[in-house]
Write a protein that holds these residues in place. Sequence first.
Motif, mmCIF file in Angstrom:
data_model
loop_
_atom_site.group_PDB
_atom_site.id
_atom_site.type_symbol
_atom_site.label_atom_id
_atom_site.label_comp_id
_atom_site.label_asym_id
_atom_site.label_seq_id
_atom_site.Cartn_x
_atom_site.Cartn_y
_atom_site.Cartn_z
ATOM 1 N N THR A 91 -0.618 3.324 -8.734
ATOM 2 C CA THR A 91 -1.041 1.926 -8.855
ATOM 3 C C THR A 91 -0.087 1.086 -9.701
ATOM 4 O O THR A 91 0.367 0.022 -9.273
ATOM 5 C CB THR A 91 -2.448 1.837 -9.463
ATOM 6 N N SER A 149 -3.477 -0.205 -5.401
ATOM 7 C CA SER A 149 -4.610 0.665 -5.724
ATOM 8 C C SER A 149 -5.157 1.322 -4.471
ATOM 9 O O SER A 149 -5.519 2.505 -4.480
ATOM 10 C CB SER A 149 -5.712 -0.140 -6.414
ATOM 11 N N LEU A 150 -5.219 0.548 -3.385
ATOM 12 C CA LEU A 150 -5.695 1.104 -2.116
ATOM 13 C C LEU A 150 -4.758 2.213 -1.633
ATOM 14 O O LEU A 150 -5.213 3.255 -1.152
ATOM 15 C CB LEU A 150 -5.797 0.002 -1.054
ATOM 16 N N TYR A 179 -3.685 -3.945 -3.436
ATOM 17 C CA TYR A 179 -3.080 -3.199 -2.332
ATOM 18 C C TYR A 179 -2.471 -1.885 -2.810
ATOM 19 O O TYR A 179 -2.580 -0.852 -2.131
ATOM 20 C CB TYR A 179 -2.019 -4.046 -1.629
ATOM 21 N N MET A 181 0.836 -1.207 0.000
ATOM 22 C CA MET A 181 0.000 0.000 0.000
ATOM 23 C C MET A 181 0.869 1.255 0.000
ATOM 24 O O MET A 181 0.549 2.245 -0.672
ATOM 25 C CB MET A 181 -0.937 -0.014 1.203
ATOM 26 N N LEU A 186 -5.239 5.133 -3.929
ATOM 27 C CA LEU A 186 -6.538 5.745 -3.671
ATOM 28 C C LEU A 186 -6.494 6.607 -2.415
ATOM 29 O O LEU A 186 -7.135 7.660 -2.351
ATOM 30 C CB LEU A 186 -7.606 4.657 -3.525
ATOM 31 N N ALA A 187 -5.725 6.164 -1.414
ATOM 32 C CA ALA A 187 -5.596 6.949 -0.184
ATOM 33 C C ALA A 187 -5.021 8.325 -0.486
ATOM 34 O O ALA A 187 -5.434 9.333 0.088
ATOM 35 C CB ALA A 187 -4.711 6.209 0.816
ATOM 36 N N SER A 200 -9.258 3.668 -10.293
ATOM 37 C CA SER A 200 -8.748 3.032 -9.075
ATOM 38 C C SER A 200 -9.858 2.283 -8.355
ATOM 39 O O SER A 200 -9.669 1.158 -7.887
ATOM 40 C CB SER A 200 -8.128 4.078 -8.140
ATOM 41 N N ILE A 245 -10.053 -1.798 -7.774
ATOM 42 C CA ILE A 245 -10.187 -2.378 -6.442
ATOM 43 C C ILE A 245 -11.352 -3.360 -6.392
ATOM 44 O O ILE A 245 -11.213 -4.505 -5.936
ATOM 45 C CB ILE A 245 -10.374 -1.271 -5.387
#
Length: 207
Positions: free
Chosen positions: A52, A151-152, A149, A44, A155-156, A178, A182
Motif C-alpha cells: 500500500t 490498498s485494493l 487503489y 492497483m 489486499l488482492a 488495508s 479502503i
Amino acid sequence: MTQNIETLVNNFIPFLSSPLGILGFALVYVFWVSCLLPGSWLSMLSGFLYGTWLGSSVVFVGAFVGAHLTFYLGRTFLKEWAQSKVSNFPKVQIMEKAVKREGLKVILLTRLSPLFPFGLLNFTYGLSDVKVRDFTIGMFGILPGTILYCSLGSLALKVSSFGEVLSGRSDTSSFIWSLISIFSTILIVILVLRSTRKINQDSKSLD
C-alpha cells in the motif's frame, strides 16, 4: 512454452522490486498519465507489487511528474490539440469555469473526485489561468484515491494467501488495516462527490 513464460515472470518480478525496477515503474506511470490513459489498474498493480504505502509513493511520484508534463504541454506545444480535446467533455469545461472563481479549492476537489478524467484535467488546467503553485498543491488531492487503489492491489495479494492470514503465518493486522484504509477512503470519496456535484450545479446556474 508455458514453462518459459513462468521462468520469465519469476525473473521479472524480482527486478520490479529492485530500485531500478521501481524507478522504471514510476517512469511507465509518467508515460501512462501523459498519454491520458486511465491509471486505476496500474495503481492497483503498484499496490500488488510494492504494498500500500510504497506502491502509493511510486504512483504519486509518477502521477505528479506526468501531470506537470501534461500541464506544461497543454499550456504550450499542444494547446490547440488540448482545446479541441477538452471541448468534447462539458463536465471538464465546467470545472475550468469554476476554478476561475474558487481556485485551489476546486482543484483539490476535482483531484479527490473520480468523476473527472485525471489526464484531461491536467490539460484543462494548463489551458486555464491556474497558477503553477495551485496546480502543484492540488496534486495532493489525488492521495486518497491513490491509497485506495494501491490498498485494493495490496489486499488482492493478501487475499490470495488468506489461508496464511488465518493460520497466523502472515500479518493479520496489516490485512485489517488495508480494509480500514479502503473503507475510510471510500467514505472520503463519497463526501467529495457531494461537494463536486454542488460545484457543478452552482457553475451551471451562473452560466
